[in-house]
Motif scaffolding. Structure first.
Motif, PDB file in Angstrom:
ATOM      1  N   VAL A  23      52.335  61.986  29.240  1.00 19.71           N
ATOM      2  CA  VAL A  23      53.169  60.780  29.271  1.00 19.71           C
ATOM      3  C   VAL A  23      52.914  59.892  28.055  1.00 19.71           C
ATOM      4  N   GLU A  24      51.720  59.887  27.556  1.00 19.42           N
ATOM      5  CA  GLU A  24      51.344  58.936  26.509  1.00 19.42           C
ATOM      6  C   GLU A  24      51.746  59.424  25.118  1.00 19.42           C
ATOM      7  N   GLU A  76      55.735  55.958  27.233  1.00 19.39           N
ATOM      8  CA  GLU A  76      56.927  56.803  27.185  1.00 19.39           C
ATOM      9  C   GLU A  76      56.543  58.213  26.795  1.00 19.39           C
ATOM     10  N   GLY A  77      56.956  59.173  27.607  1.00 21.37           N
ATOM     11  CA  GLY A  77      56.734  60.576  27.322  1.00 21.37           C
ATOM     12  C   GLY A  77      58.045  61.284  27.066  1.00 21.37           C
ATOM     13  N   THR A 113      58.686  58.037  31.972  1.00 19.40           N
ATOM     14  CA  THR A 113      58.118  56.786  31.472  1.00 19.40           C
ATOM     15  C   THR A 113      57.285  56.144  32.575  1.00 19.40           C
ATOM     16  N   CYS A 114      56.200  55.502  32.196  1.00 17.83           N
ATOM     17  CA  CYS A 114      55.326  54.801  33.138  1.00 17.83           C
ATOM     18  C   CYS A 114      55.142  53.361  32.651  1.00 17.83           C
ATOM     19  N   SER A 115      55.218  52.417  33.574  1.00 12.64           N
ATOM     20  CA  SER A 115      55.082  51.010  33.204  1.00 12.64           C
ATOM     21  C   SER A 115      54.473  50.244  34.368  1.00 12.64           C
ATOM     22  N   SER A 149      60.971  59.658  36.074  1.00 11.09           N
ATOM     23  CA  SER A 149      61.421  60.718  35.174  1.00 11.09           C
ATOM     24  C   SER A 149      62.743  60.328  34.521  1.00 11.09           C
ATOM     25  N   HIS A 150      62.980  60.866  33.347  1.00  9.25           N
ATOM     26  CA  HIS A 150      64.227  60.587  32.641  1.00  9.25           C
ATOM     27  C   HIS A 150      65.394  61.228  33.388  1.00  9.25           C
TER      28      HIS A 150
END
Length: 203
Positions: free
Chosen positions: A28-29, A43-44, A48-50, A59-60
């Motif tokens: 992810v990073e 954002e991978g 994306t993780c937030s 997931s996109h």
């Protein structure tokens, strides 16, 4: 024996590079983003993780809505993994430590060299696309607001390392010394046989 050891080392290095490429593709990073001091976003290529203290990942959903660098990097990384998988099968056929194509020494060395070249191309693809991704992140960071900051994450380093290791492994596999040593060994053995068994017609 030395040429066979070089092939084994190259094959193992290529496998390590392939494993690093696969892990980097799904990490992810790839890009870090800070909007506030406590708010972080990662954002991978696939999600994306937030969040603040606890992060949530999504997931996109649509490929068309993704940035250009994410779409291109995802496609090239998957192409590199597919090419490396083919190179594993080709190299297995051509390596001296396997029993495939034992009666065809020249063809076997050529197949091993082709597998090494495929590994080298795969590794170069990873290095090129990762470097381009880093360049895009730097450009966005320079154009962004002061409250926002972009950095590249751990996946970038893993991807670059995997690409370089794959290139090194492919270089060992495609080394011409392997095929030359095999031919020289066969010539020297034939000379020894002819010397040890001279033709004589003494009665």
């Amino acid at each position: 024996m030395a040429s066979s050891a070089l092939q084994i080392i190259g094959f193992l290095l290529s496998l390590v590079g392939l494993a690093a490429t696969i892990s980097a593709t799904f990490m992810v990073e790839w890009k870090k983003q800070w909007q506030v001091k406590s708010y972080k976003a990662y954002e991978g290529l696939w999600m994306t993780c937030s969040g603040n203290e606890r992060t949530t990942c999504e997931s996109h959903e649509s490929v068309l809505k993704l940035p250009t660098e994410v779409q291109a990097t995802r496609a090239v990384m998957m192409l590199s993994i597919f090419l490396s998988a083919l190179a594993v099968m080709v190299s297995t056929l051509g390596m001296k430590c396997t029993r495939f194509m034992d009666g065809k020494a020249k063809s076997k060395s050529t197949v091993a060299m082709i597998g090494g070249i495929m590994f080298m191309v795969s590794g170069l693809l990873v290095v090129i696309i990762t470097s381009w991704y880093v360049k895009m992140i730097v450009q966005k960071s320079n154009q962004s607001h002061r409250l926002q900051s972009f950095e590249f994450g751990k996946a970038v380093f893993v991807s670059l390392a995997g690409g370089l290791i794959t290139v090194a492994g492919g270089a060992f596999l495609s080394c011409r010394r392997c095929s030359r040593s095999s031919s020289s060994e066969s010539i020297s053995s034939n000379q020894l046989i002819s010397i040890s068994h001279p033709k004589s017609n003494y009665v």
